[in-house]
Enzyme design. Structure first.
Site, PDB file in Angstrom:
ATOM      1  N   ASP A  50       0.848  -1.195   0.000  1.00  0.00           N
ATOM      2  CA  ASP A  50       0.000   0.000   0.000  1.00  0.00           C
ATOM      3  C   ASP A  50       0.880   1.241   0.000  1.00  0.00           C
ATOM      4  O   ASP A  50       1.887   1.300   0.719  1.00  0.00           O
ATOM      5  CB  ASP A  50      -0.879   0.057   1.265  1.00  0.00           C
ATOM      6  CG  ASP A  50      -1.719  -1.196   1.451  1.00  0.00           C
ATOM      7  OD1 ASP A  50      -2.156  -1.756   0.434  1.00  0.00           O
ATOM      8  OD2 ASP A  50      -1.918  -1.604   2.610  1.00  0.00           O
ATOM      9  N   ASP A  56      -0.423   8.111   7.570  1.00  0.00           N
ATOM     10  CA  ASP A  56      -0.030   6.741   7.972  1.00  0.00           C
ATOM     11  C   ASP A  56       1.243   6.807   8.815  1.00  0.00           C
ATOM     12  O   ASP A  56       1.369   6.135   9.839  1.00  0.00           O
ATOM     13  CB  ASP A  56       0.325   5.879   6.744  1.00  0.00           C
ATOM     14  CG  ASP A  56      -0.872   5.402   5.941  1.00  0.00           C
ATOM     15  OD1 ASP A  56      -1.834   4.912   6.529  1.00  0.00           O
ATOM     16  OD2 ASP A  56      -0.811   5.520   4.693  1.00  0.00           O
ATOM     17  N   GLU A  79       1.066  -2.311  11.058  1.00  0.00           N
ATOM     18  CA  GLU A  79       0.865  -2.528   9.620  1.00  0.00           C
ATOM     19  C   GLU A  79       1.977  -1.855   8.819  1.00  0.00           C
ATOM     20  O   GLU A  79       2.340  -2.319   7.736  1.00  0.00           O
ATOM     21  CB  GLU A  79      -0.493  -1.950   9.185  1.00  0.00           C
ATOM     22  CG  GLU A  79      -0.774  -2.191   7.713  1.00  0.00           C
ATOM     23  CD  GLU A  79      -1.871  -1.330   7.118  1.00  0.00           C
ATOM     24  OE1 GLU A  79      -2.522  -0.564   7.838  1.00  0.00           O
ATOM     25  OE2 GLU A  79      -2.050  -1.419   5.895  1.00  0.00           O
ATOM     26  N   GLU A  80       2.498  -0.761   9.333  1.00  0.00           N
ATOM     27  CA  GLU A  80       3.476   0.024   8.580  1.00  0.00           C
ATOM     28  C   GLU A  80       4.916  -0.460   8.708  1.00  0.00           C
ATOM     29  O   GLU A  80       5.824   0.129   8.139  1.00  0.00           O
ATOM     30  CB  GLU A  80       3.378   1.506   8.983  1.00  0.00           C
ATOM     31  CG  GLU A  80       1.982   2.117   8.770  1.00  0.00           C
ATOM     32  CD  GLU A  80       1.451   1.946   7.333  1.00  0.00           C
ATOM     33  OE1 GLU A  80       2.266   1.880   6.382  1.00  0.00           O
ATOM     34  OE2 GLU A  80       0.227   1.849   7.175  1.00  0.00           O
ATOM     35  N   ASP A  98      -3.163  -1.322  13.376  1.00  0.00           N
ATOM     36  CA  ASP A  98      -3.257  -0.632  12.094  1.00  0.00           C
ATOM     37  C   ASP A  98      -3.408   0.836  12.476  1.00  0.00           C
ATOM     38  O   ASP A  98      -4.482   1.263  12.899  1.00  0.00           O
ATOM     39  CB  ASP A  98      -4.491  -1.146  11.330  1.00  0.00           C
ATOM     40  CG  ASP A  98      -4.685  -0.438  10.006  1.00  0.00           C
ATOM     41  OD1 ASP A  98      -3.949   0.529   9.731  1.00  0.00           O
ATOM     42  OD2 ASP A  98      -5.586  -0.843   9.250  1.00  0.00           O
ATOM     43  N   LEU A 100      -3.596   3.603  10.950  1.00  0.00           N
ATOM     44  CA  LEU A 100      -4.595   4.392  10.215  1.00  0.00           C
ATOM     45  C   LEU A 100      -5.281   3.459   9.231  1.00  0.00           C
ATOM     46  O   LEU A 100      -4.657   3.011   8.278  1.00  0.00           O
ATOM     47  CB  LEU A 100      -3.911   5.541   9.464  1.00  0.00           C
ATOM     48  CG  LEU A 100      -4.870   6.429   8.681  1.00  0.00           C
ATOM     49  CD1 LEU A 100      -5.734   7.266   9.609  1.00  0.00           C
ATOM     50  CD2 LEU A 100      -4.098   7.347   7.745  1.00  0.00           C
ATOM     51  N   ASP A 101      -6.536   3.148   9.503  1.00  0.00           N
ATOM     52  CA  ASP A 101      -7.294   2.289   8.588  1.00  0.00           C
ATOM     53  C   ASP A 101      -8.170   3.175   7.713  1.00  0.00           C
ATOM     54  O   ASP A 101      -8.970   3.963   8.231  1.00  0.00           O
ATOM     55  CB  ASP A 101      -8.171   1.311   9.381  1.00  0.00           C
ATOM     56  CG  ASP A 101      -8.952   0.400   8.450  1.00  0.00           C
ATOM     57  OD1 ASP A 101      -8.333  -0.486   7.850  1.00  0.00           O
ATOM     58  OD2 ASP A 101     -10.170   0.607   8.299  1.00  0.00           O
ATOM     59  N   GLU A 247      -6.302  -6.325  11.995  1.00  0.00           N
ATOM     60  CA  GLU A 247      -7.549  -5.746  11.473  1.00  0.00           C
ATOM     61  C   GLU A 247      -8.736  -6.654  11.823  1.00  0.00           C
ATOM     62  O   GLU A 247      -9.675  -6.233  12.491  1.00  0.00           O
ATOM     63  CB  GLU A 247      -7.473  -5.548   9.949  1.00  0.00           C
ATOM     64  CG  GLU A 247      -6.482  -4.463   9.527  1.00  0.00           C
ATOM     65  CD  GLU A 247      -6.439  -4.212   8.020  1.00  0.00           C
ATOM     66  OE1 GLU A 247      -6.507  -3.045   7.615  1.00  0.00           O
ATOM     67  OE2 GLU A 247      -6.319  -5.189   7.254  1.00  0.00           O
TER      68      GLU A 247
END
Ligand code: AHG
Ligand code: MN
Ligand code: MN
Length: 299
Positions: A50, A56, A79-80, A98, A100-101, A247
């Site tokens: 992504d 993010d 996630e990052e 996560d 920033l979803d 998530e």
């Protein structure tokens, strides 16, 4: 009632209270630092491929910063970031998040969220929903909110002047619904059973409530009292898009604590074992009758 007082009143484990309050603190900081550059891309991709935006990166830095200061945390998974980050060998919890979803929705100023899974485990590989001490999301919309599930307790809080106040602790999801949120809708062209499910919803006059952000889309069902959200796979993406560890498990935990159900098509998301940090899974969550329909149609 303030979040801290509510956690104390419910007798939540003191170490867990500290982690939840750190997350709340991070979300307050994040809200205060959003600026006009939030949706600017930074020219990097994360492990999932992504494209990252400034928000993010900011959200990841803020939540990593607040959680690194917490001695009861063993490790962090974001996630990052590609790898798990050790915080304290003596810590009890692994926090996967996560930050920033819904990044792709920021430029259009849609509602977005942050999702957290606090596992009572030293490391994330091998955990299931049974190891989850708490599932949490923050929702940044017309109101900023925090929702948590601890055991079968679920409560929502609204932010006012940098503090979270209790809003509801009686959120329930009914077994039947007439709302549907069909993620990955293009999959109907390749996954014909998903097409049959969506046809059923449309031909039976279900109402579409889909924003493209899983946090507001699931929050909708908690606040209306029913609904279904699906994100299935398709030929070249058999496991869909959403990540199991940070998530699907925490969102499934929140929905199940409110009386809803979750599945990957075969088993509850809460019984599925995490085999890799960024593992994807197909996902359907919400009112029982619709989760059953997803399973029966073998979507
Ligand atoms: P993220 O911004 O963390 O990558 O995740 C967004 C998720 C979720 O909120 C939403 O349901 C889904 O991606 C939408 O996916 P599409 O890109 O397929 O619309
Ligand atoms: Mn996400
Ligand atoms: Mn994200």
């Amino acid at each position: 009632m303030l979040l801290a007082n509510y956690l104390r009143q419910c007798g939540v484990d003191l170490d867990l209270q500290s982690v939840i309050l750190r997350i709340a603190q991070g979300s307050v900081e994040l809200c205060s630092r959003v600026d006009n550059n939030a949706a600017v891309t930074v020219g990097e991709e994360n492990l999932s491929g992504d494209e990252q935006i400034k928000l993010d990166v900011l959200a990841d830095a803020i939540f990593t910063g607040v959680l690194q200061g917490e001695k009861v945390v063993y490790a962090l998974v974001s996630e990052e970031k590609d790898d798990q980050e050790l915080v304290n060998e003596e810590g009890r919890f692994t926090v996967a998040f996560d930050p920033l979803d819904g990044s792709s929705l920021v430029a259009a100023n849609f509602s977005v969220g942050s999702i957290f899974a606090i596992y009572e485990a030293k490391g994330a590989i091998g955990v299931t929903g049974a190891d989850l001490a708490a599932g949490i999301y923050c929702l940044y919309g017309p109101k900023t909110m925090l929702v948590f599930a601890i055991g079968d307790k679920i409560a929502s809080f609204t932010m006012h002047k940098g503090e979270y106040y209790l809003e509801k602790n009686d959120l329930r999801i009914a077994d039947t619904t007439k709302y549907f949120a069909p993620g990955n809708l293009k999959a109907v062209n390749y996954n014909l059973n998903y097409g049959k499910l969506v046809d059923y919803w449309i031909s039976h006059d279900y109402k579409l409530r889909y924003s493209g952000g899983m946090v507001p889309d699931i929050h909708h069902m908690l606040y209306k009292g029913d609904g279904v959200f699906a994100y299935p796979g398709m030929t070249d993406q058999p496991n869909g898009k959403l990540r199991l560890l940070y998530e699907c498990i925490p969102m499934a935990k929140i929905v199940e604590a409110a009386g809803g159900f979750s599945t990957d098509g075969e088993q509850s998301i809460l019984t599925k074992k995490v085999e890799s940090l960024h593992q994807r899974t197909t996902f359907c969550v919400g009112s029982k009758a619709e989760v059953d329909r997803y399973i029966e149609l073998q979507v």
